[in-house]
Each structure stands twice: as structure tokens, then as C-alpha cells.
Design an enzyme around this catalytic site. Structure first.
Site, PDB file in Angstrom:
ATOM      1  N   GLU A 208      55.541  29.397   6.673  1.00 21.95           N
ATOM      2  CA  GLU A 208      55.792  27.963   6.789  1.00 21.95           C
ATOM      3  C   GLU A 208      56.211  27.395   5.439  1.00 21.95           C
ATOM      4  O   GLU A 208      55.737  27.857   4.403  1.00 21.95           O
ATOM      5  CB  GLU A 208      54.503  27.264   7.272  1.00 21.95           C
TER       6      GLU A 208
ATOM      7  N   GLU B 223      53.612  17.576  11.539  1.00 19.91           N
ATOM      8  CA  GLU B 223      52.245  17.844  11.996  1.00 19.91           C
ATOM      9  C   GLU B 223      51.300  16.917  11.240  1.00 19.91           C
ATOM     10  O   GLU B 223      51.482  16.686  10.043  1.00 19.91           O
ATOM     11  CB  GLU B 223      51.874  19.303  11.700  1.00 19.91           C
TER      12      GLU B 223
END
Length: 423
Positions: free
Chosen positions: A227, A338
Site C-alpha cells: 500500500e 479509508e
């Protein structure tokens, strides 16, 4: 006489009880002292492991200390498998077909703040060749974590699962997403240009991030993930600055992996960009827009996963042996935002995602990902096929995709969290 004897006896018992009570207090406080000093020792040992000897130290205007550490002394090489690793100073191949903005004529170019983004610490110096910049970990950083062992790690199950939007699963982790994704093929990398903001965070234990996920395996205990993107995380960094970050795990966040360079794994080769350091400037509502480009791809020759920031900075790589599924290829790519919704006082958090505005507000107001691409098995960058979107509660955070000549495949995403439709 009997009464006197009785009261003496009672007094004697009382003295004994007081004595034992004081004794227990003393032993409790010495046990507490022992536990505090044990924790201090643990923290100190952890800091000694993380903070490598510096060739040069730079004080950043935001309070960070950046240590310029010799390439061969970075945290990656604490890994037993990397003891004799020969550092690769450049990838064998770059993906073909990088979206080249210089080819787009000026009239076609989208209005955006394409001013160069830098990191705040650059104002006070740079690291010499042959070293890498590492943000120094301070004692208070580690003490904010739930334990020394969990410092620098995400909590379990922090990945959006578009296929199984099971409400029980969603609420259990408290993580919420607004993403675009592709699945059903083999992927060897992903790219995106990500609009940078400074979202407001309600609680210090919450965060807001915008990133790409490169995923391998099922969403079980053995999920592999790489990520990269930007995040605001008061818990991790001790402030509300927007920072560049990376993350990896090979067992669904259980025992492996971490943010940035907070464990051994990622090998950095670049002397100019520090993982976890503040990004400047950031976008402002109805004002200049700033974005960053991130590319992560698998080197077809050596098999390592490389990361590039902007057009000029190849940052380093995750060696392929760190992974099981990703040693071969990725099975899913996700892009988006997120946040952690810890539901303080039983209501949805007002932690913002992206700019804190919903996608329909569009350019200059809402946050975007543009020129999103995937790397195929021939090491070519391609437009994603069959792009899906996913969000747990679209009244809190949402996502809307589109495509055009300038921005290729893009989407606007984000939202304010708590609002009349998201109580």
C-alpha cells in the site's frame, strides 16, 4: 478490664492490618515501578533498533528529525533473509506506456496545481548521496501505540472487501472506505495521481488516508498487501500533518509488515524522499489543487516490487521473498480512501475522507484519483478494465468514476462522515 483487653487486642489487630495494607501498597507501587521501568527499557531497545546511526541530521520545520542513514545500515537489513542481500540501485525495467503529460498540449491540460510538491524537511537541508532520509522515531511515538509490538502496524482486517459486503464484518473493524477496484486478472502493478488534502480527524485514534492497494491471495489470514499514498494519523505521527506513507503485510496485518521503515522489509535507495514525512503544499477548497503520483510495479527480471514517487523519484523496493501470493502477481488492485470510524458517543465520526466533500462537488472541492492504470504481464501500463466501486455507507463517504482524454480513468471520492444522512 475485659473491655480494655478486647480494645487492645482490636487495636493490635488494626496495627497488623495497617502494616499489611502498607506493605501491599509498597509492593504494588514497586511492581508498578518495575513495570514502568520494564516498559521504558522495552521502548528504549525498540528505539535503538529503529533509529540507526546518522551521517547527518536535519531538523524539519514541523518538528520531525530526519536522520541521513547510510544505505547499508537501514532497518531493512535487520531482516535475517537480507543479511547478504546485494542492494539493487535501480529496477531492471520500468513499465512501458507511462502516462506522459508533457505530450498533452497546454490547451488540453486539466486545470490543476501541478506545482511541485516537496517535503517540509527539504527547507532545512538534504541528505548526502549514499544515504537515505529516515524520520526519527521518538519515545512518545512508541508510547502512543497500544504496545511496543504493535507500534507502526495497522489493526487486522483493514482492507475493503468489495465481494463480501457483510455488515457484521464492516462494523467489526470500524474501517470505512470509498474505493474503485479491479479483480479477476493477474496484475503486476498500479499507478495513480492522487489529490492531496489535509482532512480533519475527530479522535486521535482515528486516521484518514488515500492510497492504492496491491493485493494477493484471499481475504483470509494469509492476505498479501502493498500500500502507498498519503495519510493523516495523529496516533502514528503525533500531529495532523498530511504525510507520504507505505505499508506492507504478508499475513493480513497479523505479525508481518508495518508502515514506512518501521520494521525490516522495504529497501530504500532514494536520498531525497522520506517515508512518513510531511507533504507540502496541500490542496485548498476552491483554490490551488496539488497531487502526487505513485507507481508500484513488479520488476519482471528480479521479481521485486518497486515504488516510484512523482516522475523522478524511484524510492526503493519490497523484496519478493517477503510475500507468498505477491511473489507471483496481484489478484486485485484498489484505489481510494479509508478512515477509522470509532463511533465515539455512539454516533458516526466526523473524520473527513479526502477533502471532506462528496464526489459530486467535483474539481477544486472534492478529492480525486486520476490517470489510474494497472501494469499487465508484458510490463505495460494499461487502463483498468471493468472498474468497480465500493463503499460501506455512501451517505458518509462516496465514490464516482469517470474517464476522459486528459485524466484517463479517474474518480472523485470522499465525504464528511457524520452529517444528517450519516448519523
Amino acid at each position: 478490664m475485659g473491655d480494655v483487653h478486647f480494645s487492645r487486642e482490636r487495636a493490635g489487630k488494626g496495627v497488623v492490618l495497617i502494616f499489611f495494607w502498607m506493605l501491599s501498597l509498597i509492593s504494588l507501587s514497586s511492581a508498578a515501578r518495575l513495570s514502568v521501568s520494564r516498559q521504558k527499557l522495552q521502548v528504549q531497545n525498540h528505539l535503538n533498533r529503529l533509529n540507526k546511526p546518522a551521517v547527518k541530521t536535519i531538523q524539519s520545520p514541523d518538528g520531525d528529525i530526519i536522520d541521513c542513514v547510510h544505505l547499508a545500515r537501514q532497518p531493512a537489513f535487520d531482516h535475517p533473509f537480507l543479511k547478504d542481500h546485494k542492494i539493487q540501485m535501480r529496477p531492471s525495467y520500468h513499465p512501458e506506456g507511462l502516462f506522459d503529460e508533457s505530450k498533452v498540449s497546454d490547451t488540453e491540460k486539466p486545470k490543476k496545481g501541478s506545482n511541485p510538491i516537496t517535503q517540509l524537511w527539504h527547507m532545512n537541508g538534504k541528505c548526502p548521496e549514499g544515504t537515505i532520509p529516515i524520520r526519527r522515531t521518538k519515545e512518545e511515538d512508541v508510547l502512543r501505540a497500544s504496545s511496543v509490538k504493535r507500534y507502526g502496524r495497522k489493526k487486522h482486517r483493514a482492507i475493503p472487501q468489495p465481494r463480501s459486503a457483510d455488515p457484521d464484518l464492516i462494523n467489526e473493524s470500524g474501517h470505512q472506505h470509498a474505493i474503485a477496484y479491479v479483480e479477476g486478472d493477474k496484475y503486476y502493478g498500479a499507478k495513480a495521481t492522487i489529490n492531496v488534502w489535509e482532512p480533519k480527524i475527530q479522535q486521535p485514534n482515528e486516521f484518514s488516508l488515500s492510497q492504492l492497494w496491491i493485493l494477493g491471495g484471499s481475504f483470509g489470514e494469509d492476505l498479501n498487501s502493498i500500500e502507498a499514498g498519503w495519510q493523516v494519523s495523529p496516533d502514528l505521527y503525533g500531529d495532523n500533518n498530511t504525510r507520504l506513507f507505505t505499508y506492507w503485510t504478508s499475513d493480513a496485518y497479523q505479525a508481518t509488515g508495518c508502515y514506512n521503515l518501521l520494521c525490516s522489509g522495504f529497501i530504500q535507495i532514494n536520498s531525497e524522499i522520506a517515508m512518513g514525512a510531511s507533504i507540502s503544499p496541500v490542496s485548498a477548497y476552491r483554490n490551488s489543487q496539488y497531487d502526487i503520483s505513485i507507481l508500484v510495479w513488479k520488476d519482471p527480471k528480479e521479481g521485486h516490487w518497486w515504488m516510484q514517487f512523482g516522475n523522478d523519484y524511484v524510492l526503493g523496493y519490497w523484496p519478493s521473498f517477503l510475500f507468498s501470493y505477491l511473489a507471483e502477481s496481484a489478484s486485485m488492485i484498489e484505489w481510494g480512501g479509508e478512515v477509522v470510524n470509532s463511533e465515539p458517543d455512539g454516533h458516526h465520526t466526523s473524520t473527513q475522507m479526502g477533502s471532506g466533500r462528496f464526489p459530486e462537488e467535483g474539481f477544486g472541492k472534492s478529492s480525486y484519483f486520476r490517470n489510474i492504470q494497472v501494469v499487465d504481464d508484458s510490463n505495460n501500463l494499461k487502463a483498468p478494465k471493468g472498474l468497480g466501486t465500493f463503499t460501506e455507507q455512501s451517505n458518509c463517504y462516496d465514490v464516482q468514476t469517470g474517464s476522459n482524454g486528459d485524466w484517463g480513468h479517474y474518480f472523485y471520492y470522499g465525504g464528511p462522515g457524520k452529517n444528517p444522512n450519516c448519523p
